[in-house]
Scaffold this active site. Sequence first.
Site, mmCIF file in Angstrom:
data_model
loop_
_atom_site.group_PDB
_atom_site.id
_atom_site.type_symbol
_atom_site.label_atom_id
_atom_site.label_comp_id
_atom_site.label_asym_id
_atom_site.label_seq_id
_atom_site.Cartn_x
_atom_site.Cartn_y
_atom_site.Cartn_z
ATOM 1 N N CYS A 99 3.227 1.322 2.925
ATOM 2 C CA CYS A 99 4.322 0.361 2.721
ATOM 3 C C CYS A 99 5.381 0.956 1.794
ATOM 4 O O CYS A 99 6.585 0.802 2.026
ATOM 5 C CB CYS A 99 3.798 -0.936 2.103
ATOM 6 S SG CYS A 99 2.616 -1.835 3.116
ATOM 7 N N CYS B 92 -4.124 -0.062 2.691
ATOM 8 C CA CYS B 92 -3.430 0.159 3.967
ATOM 9 C C CYS B 92 -4.064 -0.576 5.137
ATOM 10 O O CYS B 92 -3.387 -0.925 6.093
ATOM 11 C CB CYS B 92 -3.367 1.654 4.292
ATOM 12 S SG CYS B 92 -2.338 2.599 3.175
ATOM 13 N N CYS C 232 0.849 -1.189 0.000
ATOM 14 C CA CYS C 232 0.000 0.000 0.000
ATOM 15 C C CYS C 232 0.892 1.248 0.000
ATOM 16 O O CYS C 232 2.116 1.151 -0.006
ATOM 17 C CB CYS C 232 -0.912 -0.023 1.230
ATOM 18 S SG CYS C 232 -0.018 0.155 2.788
ATOM 19 N N ARG D 170 9.175 1.711 2.563
ATOM 20 C CA ARG D 170 10.215 1.191 1.672
ATOM 21 C C ARG D 170 11.168 2.314 1.270
ATOM 22 O O ARG D 170 12.382 2.125 1.212
ATOM 23 C CB ARG D 170 9.564 0.572 0.436
ATOM 24 C CG ARG D 170 10.532 -0.069 -0.517
ATOM 25 C CD ARG D 170 9.835 -0.706 -1.679
ATOM 26 N NE ARG D 170 9.067 -1.871 -1.235
ATOM 27 C CZ ARG D 170 8.325 -2.613 -2.040
ATOM 28 N NH1 ARG D 170 8.248 -2.328 -3.323
ATOM 29 N NH2 ARG D 170 7.661 -3.644 -1.571
ATOM 30 N N CYS E 17 -5.828 5.741 3.586
ATOM 31 C CA CYS E 17 -4.587 6.337 3.098
ATOM 32 C C CYS E 17 -4.784 6.761 1.647
ATOM 33 O O CYS E 17 -5.794 6.434 1.021
ATOM 34 C CB CYS E 17 -3.421 5.367 3.253
ATOM 35 S SG CYS E 17 -3.650 3.791 2.445
#
Length: 172
Positions: free
Chosen positions: A44, A131, A41, A48, A105
């Site tokens: 994420c 999310c 998502c 990252r 999100c």
Amino acid sequence: MFLALSTFAASRFSWGLLFLTALGLEVVALYFQHRMDLQPCIMCIYQRTAVFGVLFSALPAAILNNVITRTIGFVGWGVSAIWGLRLAMEHVDIQTATNPFFATCEIVPNFPSWAPLHEWLPNIFGATGDCGDINWSFLDMSMPQWMIVVFAIYTVVWAIMLFNRLFVSRSF
């Protein structure tokens, strides 16, 4: 002991180790995405990006270790670790919200217009997941909860190493 930590913080090996831990996390994330089909998502992808921040902060000092590269490394590492920790905590809040209708999100990543990473590298920075979904857990902890642990470790180690470089060795 503190002098040994200070010496270790100044070594190319320590910066290489930091680089390798971040690289390992990125490889695992891409394995989860492309082999296990766990779609990331937006949160994420932002986490990252923070791990990539740690990775790219460690690289200059791992290659050419001097005061300038270590300074760049410490600044980038600290910003990325703290930012990633904040993002992971926000992601856990979204996943554990009592009313998930109000805990949402974004749909498209909010990267700067001069660096649309989701357009340049959609296989790495493209967000296709939700999310609020919890599609993976280990030891009763979801992915964002594990990322809180990861970023907390990065932040604590950063603070210890920075303290030792600034106050124990009295140099950077």
